[in-house]
Design a protein around this motif. Structure first.
Motif, mmCIF file in Angstrom:
data_model
loop_
_atom_site.group_PDB
_atom_site.id
_atom_site.type_symbol
_atom_site.label_atom_id
_atom_site.label_comp_id
_atom_site.label_asym_id
_atom_site.label_seq_id
_atom_site.Cartn_x
_atom_site.Cartn_y
_atom_site.Cartn_z
ATOM 1 N N LYS A 1 -5.829 -2.419 1.413
ATOM 2 C CA LYS A 1 -6.559 -3.261 0.467
ATOM 3 C C LYS A 1 -5.920 -3.111 -0.912
ATOM 4 O O LYS A 1 -5.674 -1.981 -1.362
ATOM 5 C CB LYS A 1 -8.021 -2.827 0.430
ATOM 6 N N LYS A 2 -5.641 -4.224 -1.559
ATOM 7 C CA LYS A 2 -5.112 -4.186 -2.927
ATOM 8 C C LYS A 2 -6.283 -3.944 -3.884
ATOM 9 O O LYS A 2 -7.248 -4.701 -3.895
ATOM 10 C CB LYS A 2 -4.411 -5.505 -3.256
ATOM 11 N N ARG B 1 -3.266 -4.257 -9.770
ATOM 12 C CA ARG B 1 -1.835 -4.582 -9.795
ATOM 13 C C ARG B 1 -0.944 -3.430 -9.339
ATOM 14 O O ARG B 1 0.120 -3.636 -8.767
ATOM 15 C CB ARG B 1 -1.458 -5.018 -11.210
ATOM 16 N N ILE C 1 -3.042 0.413 -4.303
ATOM 17 C CA ILE C 1 -3.523 -0.067 -3.020
ATOM 18 C C ILE C 1 -4.270 1.075 -2.334
ATOM 19 O O ILE C 1 -4.028 2.248 -2.616
ATOM 20 C CB ILE C 1 -2.392 -0.579 -2.095
ATOM 21 N N TYR D 1 8.492 -0.187 -2.056
ATOM 22 C CA TYR D 1 7.549 0.359 -3.032
ATOM 23 C C TYR D 1 7.696 1.866 -3.114
ATOM 24 O O TYR D 1 7.935 2.537 -2.118
ATOM 25 C CB TYR D 1 6.100 0.037 -2.640
#
Length: 99
Positions: free
Chosen positions: A22-23, A26, A29, A50
């Motif tokens: 889930k984000k 910005r 997560i 990332y």
């Protein structure tokens, strides 16, 4: 795992149970693993380009850190100890050992 025990440097390809992502914002997560391997989250995010700057475990085996600030601790409740004992008993039973 035997790979970790023997310090063999090779990729482990065994599948794990699905995770949920889930984000949050910005730069953040939330990833919920049902089953995890050593450095799994770092490796998963690395494959997507990332980097991980901070990683926080908030729950394990149903035991969580709710209400605790960083560096704070609390004694295990009787409910917590029941969960821990059950996990130990289940692990010993699956390894063919008795406690």
């Amino acid at each position: 795992t035997p790979v970790q025990r023997d310090r063999v440097d090779r990729i482990i390809t065994a599948r794990t149970l699905p995770c949920h992502v889930k984000k949050v914002d910005r730069f953040t997560i939330e990833i919920v693993l049902q089953e995890g391997r050593n450095r799994q989250i770092r490796r998963m995010l690395d494959t997507q380009g990332y980097g991980v700057t901070a990683l926080h475990r908030v729950e394990v085996m149903g035991l969580n850190l709710a209400g605790l600030r960083e560096g704070e601790w609390r004694p295990c409740s009787s409910g917590d100890m029941s969960v821990i004992r059950k996990c130990l008993d289940d692990g010993a039973a699956s390894a063919g050992m008795s406690r």
